[in-house]
Design a protein around this motif. Structure first.
Motif, PDB file in Angstrom:
ATOM      1  N   HIS A  43       0.852  -1.186   0.000  1.00 26.12           N
ATOM      2  CA  HIS A  43       0.000   0.000   0.000  1.00 26.12           C
ATOM      3  C   HIS A  43       0.896   1.247   0.000  1.00 26.12           C
ATOM      4  CE1 HIS A  43      -3.136   2.834   0.913  1.00 26.12           C
ATOM      5  NE2 HIS A  43      -4.038   1.865   0.917  1.00 26.12           N
ATOM      6  N   HIS A  44       0.526   2.191  -0.831  1.00 29.71           N
ATOM      7  CA  HIS A  44       1.303   3.430  -0.918  1.00 29.71           C
ATOM      8  C   HIS A  44       1.476   4.081   0.456  1.00 29.71           C
ATOM      9  CE1 HIS A  44       1.684   7.820  -1.485  1.00 29.71           C
ATOM     10  NE2 HIS A  44       2.498   7.469  -2.470  1.00 29.71           N
ATOM     11  N   HIS A  45       0.421   4.084   1.272  1.00 26.25           N
ATOM     12  CA  HIS A  45       0.497   4.754   2.567  1.00 26.25           C
ATOM     13  C   HIS A  45       1.427   4.021   3.528  1.00 26.25           C
ATOM     14  CE1 HIS A  45      -3.645   6.843   1.857  1.00 26.25           C
ATOM     15  NE2 HIS A  45      -2.756   7.084   0.918  1.00 26.25           N
ATOM     16  N   LYS A  46       1.510   2.718   3.357  1.00 23.97           N
ATOM     17  CA  LYS A  46       2.409   1.968   4.228  1.00 23.97           C
ATOM     18  C   LYS A  46       3.858   2.365   3.949  1.00 23.97           C
ATOM     19  CE  LYS A  46       3.968  -2.501   5.647  1.00 23.97           C
ATOM     20  NZ  LYS A  46       3.818  -3.941   5.649  1.00 23.97           N
ATOM     21  N   LEU A  47       4.227   2.411   2.695  1.00 25.86           N
ATOM     22  CA  LEU A  47       5.596   2.829   2.356  1.00 25.86           C
ATOM     23  C   LEU A  47       5.825   4.276   2.767  1.00 25.86           C
ATOM     24  CD1 LEU A  47       6.106   1.231  -1.183  1.00 25.86           C
ATOM     25  CD2 LEU A  47       6.848   0.351   1.040  1.00 25.86           C
ATOM     26  N   THR A  48       4.805   5.100   2.601  1.00 27.54           N
ATOM     27  CA  THR A  48       4.974   6.522   2.926  1.00 27.54           C
ATOM     28  C   THR A  48       5.261   6.720   4.405  1.00 27.54           C
ATOM     29  OG1 THR A  48       3.455   7.107   1.151  1.00 27.54           O
ATOM     30  CG2 THR A  48       3.936   8.830   2.761  1.00 27.54           C
ATOM     31  N   ILE A  49       4.521   6.019   5.264  1.00 26.25           N
ATOM     32  CA  ILE A  49       4.771   6.286   6.694  1.00 26.25           C
ATOM     33  C   ILE A  49       6.148   5.767   7.115  1.00 26.25           C
ATOM     34  CG2 ILE A  49       2.337   6.521   7.320  1.00 26.25           C
ATOM     35  CD1 ILE A  49       2.487   3.768   8.648  1.00 26.25           C
ATOM     36  N   VAL A  50       6.634   4.696   6.476  1.00 26.66           N
ATOM     37  CA  VAL A  50       7.973   4.216   6.840  1.00 26.66           C
ATOM     38  C   VAL A  50       9.044   5.196   6.351  1.00 26.66           C
ATOM     39  CG1 VAL A  50       9.683   2.390   6.539  1.00 26.66           C
ATOM     40  CG2 VAL A  50       7.288   1.788   6.859  1.00 26.66           C
ATOM     41  N   GLY A 264      -2.283   1.718  15.830  1.00 24.76           N
ATOM     42  CA  GLY A 264      -1.422   0.578  15.502  1.00 24.76           C
ATOM     43  C   GLY A 264      -0.235   0.960  14.633  1.00 24.76           C
ATOM     44  N   SER A 265      -0.463   1.762  13.594  1.00 28.17           N
ATOM     45  CA  SER A 265       0.654   2.089  12.696  1.00 28.17           C
ATOM     46  C   SER A 265       1.712   2.889  13.443  1.00 28.17           C
ATOM     47  CB  SER A 265       0.163   2.838  11.456  1.00 28.17           C
ATOM     48  OG  SER A 265      -0.298   4.123  11.791  1.00 28.17           O
ATOM     49  N   SER A 266       1.293   3.809  14.314  1.00 25.83           N
ATOM     50  CA  SER A 266       2.263   4.632  15.046  1.00 25.83           C
ATOM     51  C   SER A 266       3.042   3.799  16.063  1.00 25.83           C
ATOM     52  CB  SER A 266       1.560   5.778  15.780  1.00 25.83           C
ATOM     53  OG  SER A 266       0.856   6.583  14.874  1.00 25.83           O
ATOM     54  N   VAL A 392      -1.289  -0.544   6.842  1.00 28.77           N
ATOM     55  CA  VAL A 392      -0.257   0.380   7.335  1.00 28.77           C
ATOM     56  C   VAL A 392       0.413  -0.108   8.613  1.00 28.77           C
ATOM     57  CG1 VAL A 392      -1.092   2.530   6.299  1.00 28.77           C
ATOM     58  CG2 VAL A 392      -2.038   1.778   8.510  1.00 28.77           C
ATOM     59  N   ASP A 393      -0.241  -1.009   9.347  1.00 28.68           N
ATOM     60  CA  ASP A 393       0.372  -1.468  10.606  1.00 28.68           C
ATOM     61  C   ASP A 393       0.952  -2.871  10.491  1.00 28.68           C
ATOM     62  OD1 ASP A 393      -1.961  -3.042  10.603  1.00 28.68           O
ATOM     63  OD2 ASP A 393      -3.006  -1.706  11.987  1.00 28.68           O
ATOM     64  N   ALA A 394       1.151  -3.352   9.255  1.00 25.52           N
ATOM     65  CA  ALA A 394       1.499  -4.767   9.077  1.00 25.52           C
ATOM     66  C   ALA A 394       2.997  -5.021   8.999  1.00 25.52           C
ATOM     67  CB  ALA A 394       0.827  -5.283   7.810  1.00 25.52           C
ATOM     68  N   TYR A 395       3.469  -5.881   9.883  1.00 25.99           N
ATOM     69  CA  TYR A 395       4.837  -6.415   9.843  1.00 25.99           C
ATOM     70  C   TYR A 395       4.708  -7.898  10.119  1.00 25.99           C
ATOM     71  CZ  TYR A 395       5.779  -1.569   9.846  1.00 25.99           C
ATOM     72  OH  TYR A 395       5.756  -0.259   9.471  1.00 25.99           O
ATOM     73  N   HIS A 396       5.627  -8.688   9.610  1.00 28.46           N
ATOM     74  CA  HIS A 396       5.420 -10.132   9.712  1.00 28.46           C
ATOM     75  C   HIS A 396       5.241 -10.630  11.141  1.00 28.46           C
ATOM     76  CE1 HIS A 396       6.776 -11.013   5.379  1.00 28.46           C
ATOM     77  NE2 HIS A 396       5.524 -11.368   5.516  1.00 28.46           N
ATOM     78  N   TRP A 397       5.943 -10.016  12.103  1.00 27.03           N
ATOM     79  CA  TRP A 397       5.813 -10.532  13.481  1.00 27.03           C
ATOM     80  C   TRP A 397       4.382 -10.394  13.987  1.00 27.03           C
ATOM     81  CZ3 TRP A 397       4.032  -7.724  17.602  1.00 27.03           C
ATOM     82  CH2 TRP A 397       4.029  -6.330  17.470  1.00 27.03           C
ATOM     83  N   VAL A 398       3.659  -9.428  13.479  1.00 32.83           N
ATOM     84  CA  VAL A 398       2.298  -9.227  13.999  1.00 32.83           C
ATOM     85  C   VAL A 398       1.233  -9.795  13.061  1.00 32.83           C
ATOM     86  CG1 VAL A 398       2.147  -6.814  13.240  1.00 32.83           C
ATOM     87  CG2 VAL A 398       0.735  -7.567  15.142  1.00 32.83           C
TER      88      VAL A 398
END
Ligand code: FAD
Ligand code: SF4
Length: 507
Positions: A43-50, A264-266, A392-398
């Motif tokens: 997702h564009h927003h996921k890359l943007t927040i990182v 979650g994303s923050s 936007v809050d997704a990482y493999h551990w979660v």
């Protein structure tokens, strides 16, 4: 030799770990590696927040006097080579990332670049690996039952506990008071959307041009700085927390946020420490009468219970959790998860919300998206990858414990049964069914809701594995009567039709 904090893109907190202990004029390394963003359609927003989060953090640290080495590179290996060319004598120190084998991976990358790396404890969780491992080895209870873990965490932290060591209110868990559907007159509380500056805007445009992304490329509603994230927490506690409790599980059309925390994303980026959220919520509960206990306990349970629990489940169950598939589900994820092109109102609306913002709330994730995929027989790893790319809050551990285990009952480490339902549950907890092309009351026939036939077919198909589960007993008595009356044959025909429709993009 200098010890230089290496800050990962998910550790953007100034007051934890090696950064907190380094002098404020010390050197700090951030590597903005781009190759991972090319590997799939995030997702564009996921890359943007990182990426914007890292660039903002760089500027904040520089303003505070740190000497920030900010290296943009294709891979971490390239970035490290550049760094050790410049500073061959430095030793890097990094907080452990929760990803599987991250320490080993980073250590060998640094070694290949001719440097040294010390990986230290991740202080962006409330508890530690060591405390969990000691407790889980010593306890005679099952540490991988959430309720057991949660009560232990409440006792350890003292959150919402009385001076006598009892849970505030007398009960540990008010889940049964988190399941109301709001009256029509209820307006969900306002959402605070941060204002984004030039740097974030430019980063967002660069991402749209540079990477093949999914979802909306405009209208970013997620924080990228700590100041924005803190305002979002304050706003949640002030305005949204009171109604979080009763309506936690409810879903409404055109109401993407309900009264959820939207933190979650923050928290997963490190912009906020989960403990900051927990203490703000607990304090507000004690100070303000309008915050019911089911709201305060409801969020605390998510933050010191579920979130921390998932981290420990992941690290104990990897690597097998990533590919766990105890129900042998082998079907591909339907294309409409990417396009949103389906007549099923619940799925269409939820996927639309994910496209718009990289977010849907917990019950939409669990009882719409994961529920359908489980009933459909989707291979858990495929759904996990979809969540990983689109949220936007997704990482493999979660995602891995939430999707593979909780959502799809892939492993059985902590889920005692699959979270599956027919249209009944969705109709009870949402208003989606009222404007759906399908009829929520029918199992078979042209307009029958797909969840219904799929639900009975799922139970029938997985009878060998699920019938002996005492929590499924009642459901199997219904399966028996459908088998005896011949209704199951019609249900199976209906499922075959649904699968054909899906292949033609007509589901
Ligand atoms: P709220 O519902 O208001 O909860 C408050 C906070 O509690 C969240 O911000 C989060 O930090 C924490 N939390 C709540 N539930 C969980 C949980 N089960 N696991 C971990 N933390 C939790 N959470 C993620 O952080 N990333 C994911 O990629 C993710 N994928 C999920 C996929 C599925 C299929 C399911 C069922 C759940 C998933 N969750 C994930 C958990 C949960 O749905 C989200 O954390 C939550 O919806 C985030 O929104 P919010 O901040 O508004 O949270
Ligand atoms: Fe979803 Fe079925 Fe309800 Fe339509 S009728 S919204 S497909 S549960």
């Amino acid at each position: 030799e200098r010890r230089v904090p290496w800050i990962l893109g998910t550790h953007l907190h100034p007051a934890v770990g090696p950064l907190e202990r380094a002098p404020t004029d010390s050197r700090v390394l951030l590597i903005e590696a781009h190759d991972f963003a090319r590997r799939k359609r995030y997702h564009h927003h996921k890359l943007t927040i990182v990426f914007a989060g890292m660039r903002q953090f760089r500027d904040t640290l520089r303003e505070r006097g740190y000497e920030v080495e900010y290296i943009k590179a294709e891979t971490f290996a390239d970035g490290l080579a550049t760094y050790f060319d410049r500073y061959p004598d430095d030793e890097l120190v990094q907080m452990r990332s929760p990803s599987h084998r991250s320490a080993e991976t980073f250590e060998s990358l640094v070694e290949d670049a001719g440097g040294a790396l010390d990986v230290v404890q991740n202080e962006l969780f409330v508890g530690t690996r060591k405390a969990f491992d000691e407790w889980s080895n010593a306890t005679d209870k099952d540490p991988f039952r959430h309720e057991t873990f949660y009560r232990w965490m409440r006792q350890q932290t003292g959150v919402l506990m009385t001076d006598d060591g009892e849970p505030v209110g007398g009960e540990w868990n008010y889940d049964s008071e988190n399941q109301d559907f709001p009256p029509e007159s209820w307006d969900s509380p306002p959402v605070l959307e941060p204002e984004h500056d030039e740097l974030t805007q430019q980063t967002s445009e660069w991402i749209a041009a540079e990477f093949d992304t999914w979802g909306s490329t405009t209208d970013l509603v997620w924080p990228v700085t700590r100041a924005q994230a803190k305002r979002k927490l304050d706003h949640f506690v002030a305005n949204r927390l009171p109604s979080f409790g009763p309506y936690q599980d409810a879903m409404r059309s055109d109401d993407w946020a309900m009264a959820h925390a939207l933190l979650g994303s923050s928290i997963n980026l490190g912009l906020l420490h989960p403990w900051e959220a927990v203490t703000a919520i607990e304090q507000a509960y004690h100070e303000r009468d309008e915050i019911p206990l089911n709201s305060a306990e409801g969020v605390v349970r998510q933050l010191i219970g579920w979130r921390e629990f998932m981290r420990h489940v992941y690290r104990h169950e990897m690597p097998q959790l990533a590919t766990a598939n105890q129900l042998d589900a082998g079907t591909d994820l339907p294309a409409f998860y990417w396009t949103g092109n389906t007549n099923m109102s619940c799925l269409r609306q939820t996927i639309g919300a994910v496209r718009d913002r990289g977010y849907a709330h917990h019950i939409q994730r669990l009882m719409v998206l994961a529920n359908f995929a489980t009933l459909w027989g989707v291979q858990p790893a495929q759904l996990n990858e979809w969540f990983h790319a689109t949220y936007v809050d997704a990482y493999h551990w979660v995602t891995t414990p939430n999707v593979v285990e909780m959502g799809q009952y892939g492993d059985g480490v902590f889920a005692s049964k699959p979270y599956v339902s027919s249209a009944n549950y969705i109709d009870k907890m949402s208003d989606y069914c009222s404007d759906c092309r399908y009829d929520k009351t029918k199992d078979t026939g042209n307009r029958a809701c797909p969840f219904n036939a799929l639900y009975w077919d799922f139970l029938d198909r997985n009878e060998d594995k699920l019938r002996s589960n005492h929590r499924m007993g009642l459901m199997y008595s219904h399966v028996d009567s459908k088998q005896e009356s011949g209704a199951m044959t019609e249900i199976k025909d209906r499922v075959e039709t649904l699968r054909q429709k899906q292949r033609h993009g007509e589901l």
